[in-house]
Design a protein around this motif. Sequence first.
Motif, PDB file in Angstrom:
ATOM      1  N   LEU A 270      80.682  30.906  15.551  1.00  0.00           N
ATOM      2  CA  LEU A 270      81.853  31.491  16.208  1.00  0.00           C
ATOM      3  C   LEU A 270      81.678  31.524  17.719  1.00  0.00           C
ATOM      4  O   LEU A 270      82.618  31.240  18.473  1.00  0.00           O
ATOM      5  CB  LEU A 270      82.093  32.908  15.670  1.00  0.00           C
ATOM      6  CG  LEU A 270      82.627  33.004  14.237  1.00  0.00           C
ATOM      7  CD1 LEU A 270      82.535  34.436  13.729  1.00  0.00           C
ATOM      8  CD2 LEU A 270      84.060  32.501  14.172  1.00  0.00           C
ATOM      9  N   PHE A 274      84.264  28.970  19.274  1.00  0.00           N
ATOM     10  CA  PHE A 274      85.448  29.713  19.700  1.00  0.00           C
ATOM     11  C   PHE A 274      85.174  30.656  20.869  1.00  0.00           C
ATOM     12  O   PHE A 274      86.083  31.335  21.329  1.00  0.00           O
ATOM     13  CB  PHE A 274      85.999  30.544  18.529  1.00  0.00           C
ATOM     14  CG  PHE A 274      86.207  29.752  17.273  1.00  0.00           C
ATOM     15  CD1 PHE A 274      86.825  28.507  17.308  1.00  0.00           C
ATOM     16  CD2 PHE A 274      85.780  30.235  16.049  1.00  0.00           C
ATOM     17  CE1 PHE A 274      87.015  27.775  16.155  1.00  0.00           C
ATOM     18  CE2 PHE A 274      85.977  29.505  14.884  1.00  0.00           C
ATOM     19  CZ  PHE A 274      86.591  28.270  14.940  1.00  0.00           C
ATOM     20  N   ALA A 276      83.712  33.379  20.825  1.00  0.00           N
ATOM     21  CA  ALA A 276      84.062  34.717  20.365  1.00  0.00           C
ATOM     22  C   ALA A 276      82.848  35.627  20.455  1.00  0.00           C
ATOM     23  O   ALA A 276      81.886  35.482  19.701  1.00  0.00           O
ATOM     24  CB  ALA A 276      84.566  34.659  18.922  1.00  0.00           C
ATOM     25  N   ALA A 279      83.437  38.908  17.005  1.00  0.00           N
ATOM     26  CA  ALA A 279      84.241  38.245  15.974  1.00  0.00           C
ATOM     27  C   ALA A 279      84.884  39.266  15.061  1.00  0.00           C
ATOM     28  O   ALA A 279      84.264  40.260  14.664  1.00  0.00           O
ATOM     29  CB  ALA A 279      83.362  37.288  15.181  1.00  0.00           C
ATOM     30  N   SER A 282      90.009  37.586  11.774  1.00  0.00           N
ATOM     31  CA  SER A 282      90.815  36.403  12.126  1.00  0.00           C
ATOM     32  C   SER A 282      89.927  35.246  12.577  1.00  0.00           C
ATOM     33  O   SER A 282      90.190  34.079  12.263  1.00  0.00           O
ATOM     34  CB  SER A 282      91.818  36.759  13.219  1.00  0.00           C
ATOM     35  OG  SER A 282      91.160  37.083  14.434  1.00  0.00           O
ATOM     36  N   HIS A 283      88.852  35.554  13.328  1.00  0.00           N
ATOM     37  CA  HIS A 283      87.913  34.510  13.728  1.00  0.00           C
ATOM     38  C   HIS A 283      87.219  33.902  12.507  1.00  0.00           C
ATOM     39  O   HIS A 283      87.051  32.683  12.419  1.00  0.00           O
ATOM     40  CB  HIS A 283      86.856  35.079  14.681  1.00  0.00           C
ATOM     41  CG  HIS A 283      87.382  35.426  16.030  1.00  0.00           C
ATOM     42  ND1 HIS A 283      87.638  36.712  16.418  1.00  0.00           N
ATOM     43  CD2 HIS A 283      87.719  34.637  17.089  1.00  0.00           C
ATOM     44  CE1 HIS A 283      88.081  36.720  17.663  1.00  0.00           C
ATOM     45  NE2 HIS A 283      88.148  35.474  18.099  1.00  0.00           N
ATOM     46  N   ARG A 284      86.818  34.754  11.582  1.00  0.00           N
ATOM     47  CA  ARG A 284      86.129  34.257  10.386  1.00  0.00           C
ATOM     48  C   ARG A 284      87.066  33.404   9.535  1.00  0.00           C
ATOM     49  O   ARG A 284      86.647  32.384   8.971  1.00  0.00           O
ATOM     50  CB  ARG A 284      85.587  35.433   9.571  1.00  0.00           C
ATOM     51  CG  ARG A 284      84.490  36.214  10.295  1.00  0.00           C
ATOM     52  CD  ARG A 284      83.872  37.273   9.382  1.00  0.00           C
ATOM     53  NE  ARG A 284      82.850  38.021  10.087  1.00  0.00           N
ATOM     54  CZ  ARG A 284      83.082  39.152  10.765  1.00  0.00           C
ATOM     55  NH1 ARG A 284      84.320  39.647  10.814  1.00  0.00           N
ATOM     56  NH2 ARG A 284      82.104  39.776  11.380  1.00  0.00           N
ATOM     57  N   ARG A 286      89.556  31.637  10.711  1.00  0.00           N
ATOM     58  CA  ARG A 286      89.703  30.360  11.413  1.00  0.00           C
ATOM     59  C   ARG A 286      88.471  29.486  11.210  1.00  0.00           C
ATOM     60  O   ARG A 286      88.581  28.270  11.059  1.00  0.00           O
ATOM     61  CB  ARG A 286      89.932  30.599  12.908  1.00  0.00           C
ATOM     62  CG  ARG A 286      90.225  29.312  13.664  1.00  0.00           C
ATOM     63  CD  ARG A 286      90.363  29.522  15.146  1.00  0.00           C
ATOM     64  NE  ARG A 286      90.510  28.251  15.828  1.00  0.00           N
ATOM     65  CZ  ARG A 286      90.419  28.097  17.146  1.00  0.00           C
ATOM     66  NH1 ARG A 286      90.200  29.148  17.925  1.00  0.00           N
ATOM     67  NH2 ARG A 286      90.540  26.896  17.692  1.00  0.00           N
TER      68      ARG A 286
END
Length: 406
Positions: A270, A274, A276, A279, A282-284, A286
């Motif tokens: 992540l 990204f 991020a 995290a 929503s990041h996970r 994605r």
Amino acid sequence: MDSLINAAGRALASGDPLGALKRVALRDDAPALALRGIAMAQLGDFAKAKALLKSAARAFSPKEAVARARCVVAEAEIALVSRDLGWPEKALRAARTTLQAHGDRVNAAYAGSLEARRLILIGRLDEAERLLAGFDPAPLPPVARVAHELAAAGIAVRRLRTKVARSALGRAALAAYQANIPALKAEVEGASLVLNVPVARLVSKGLEKPLQLDEVEALLASGALVIDACRNVVREADTVVSLATRPVLFTLARTLAEAWPADASREVLLRRAFRARHADESHRARLRVEMGRLRAELGALAEVNATAAGFALSPLNAAEVVVLAPPVEEEHGAVLAFLADGESWSSSALAIALGASARTVQRALEALSADNKVQAVGRGRARRWMTPPMTGFPTVLLLPGPLPSD
């Protein structure tokens, strides 16, 4: 051709531009203008050289098509040396056609070499290869052979054909020795450096190792699964999956390869893909979507499996997974890579070569200049960017007429 023109031509042929200027500096006839232009180019005043060559081309009568074409080719060489890639290539092609039609095979071949070298700089290797294919440079004079072999070597280097490149550079060095022009020898020596310096880094199992060109060629032929960060592709032998337009997927693939044979944690993935720092779900989500896309892209080469901590890369056929990275990685590394050839580049030429917008390149150059990694020479439209001092100049082939011994 009168004795002063002959003497000036001989001076240029021996690498004495000042001696040539002493003989024709006060003359404004077409042959003298052309010789003055070439002399000024050899002295490094490219702006004055281009102006003189344009004047010479206008001064030659319409019946002197060969002389005009030679001036165009000389101007094209100045444009190549000064990395003015916006110079009209159609003019060079027309000049080459004119020289061929009038039996000036030597300068026509030289024009073809210049055209090929321009195509190489902007990455159009197939066109450059077709231009040189089937042409035997052996009957040409040494200076023309140097130009041809340097173009052939440039293609071979970019195709990772090390033996072919070494042979071409060897022939170029021999021709430069026969020509006995110091600048040609220096140009060949500079081009040969690429065979003896690190051009990439091998990253594998937490270790890094610099690689020379022949080692890169051997690695790509070894059957290993290579995450090529120089071209943003994943390759195994002849199978290549391009992720050049999928930067997130490539970053994920590289992160997995750097962790291989272990897995890469979700936090690392992540952060790398990204950016991020904190995290959330929503990041996970994605990450799971992008991993599914990567799994589909690499289906013929490797599996991407979920683990308790993150994800792991499992090659289907290769025994090893490695990352091939550029020798230096930083934000504007691509710009620095072009400037590393020792020539001066305009921002517009860099934009053409990189396939980027002019403003993007200008911002990169300003950032690199602020860090004292590049320097600007000139102002306005004449501004050029460089690292080492500029080298190279037009050859003595492109004179307004043959020397007495020709």
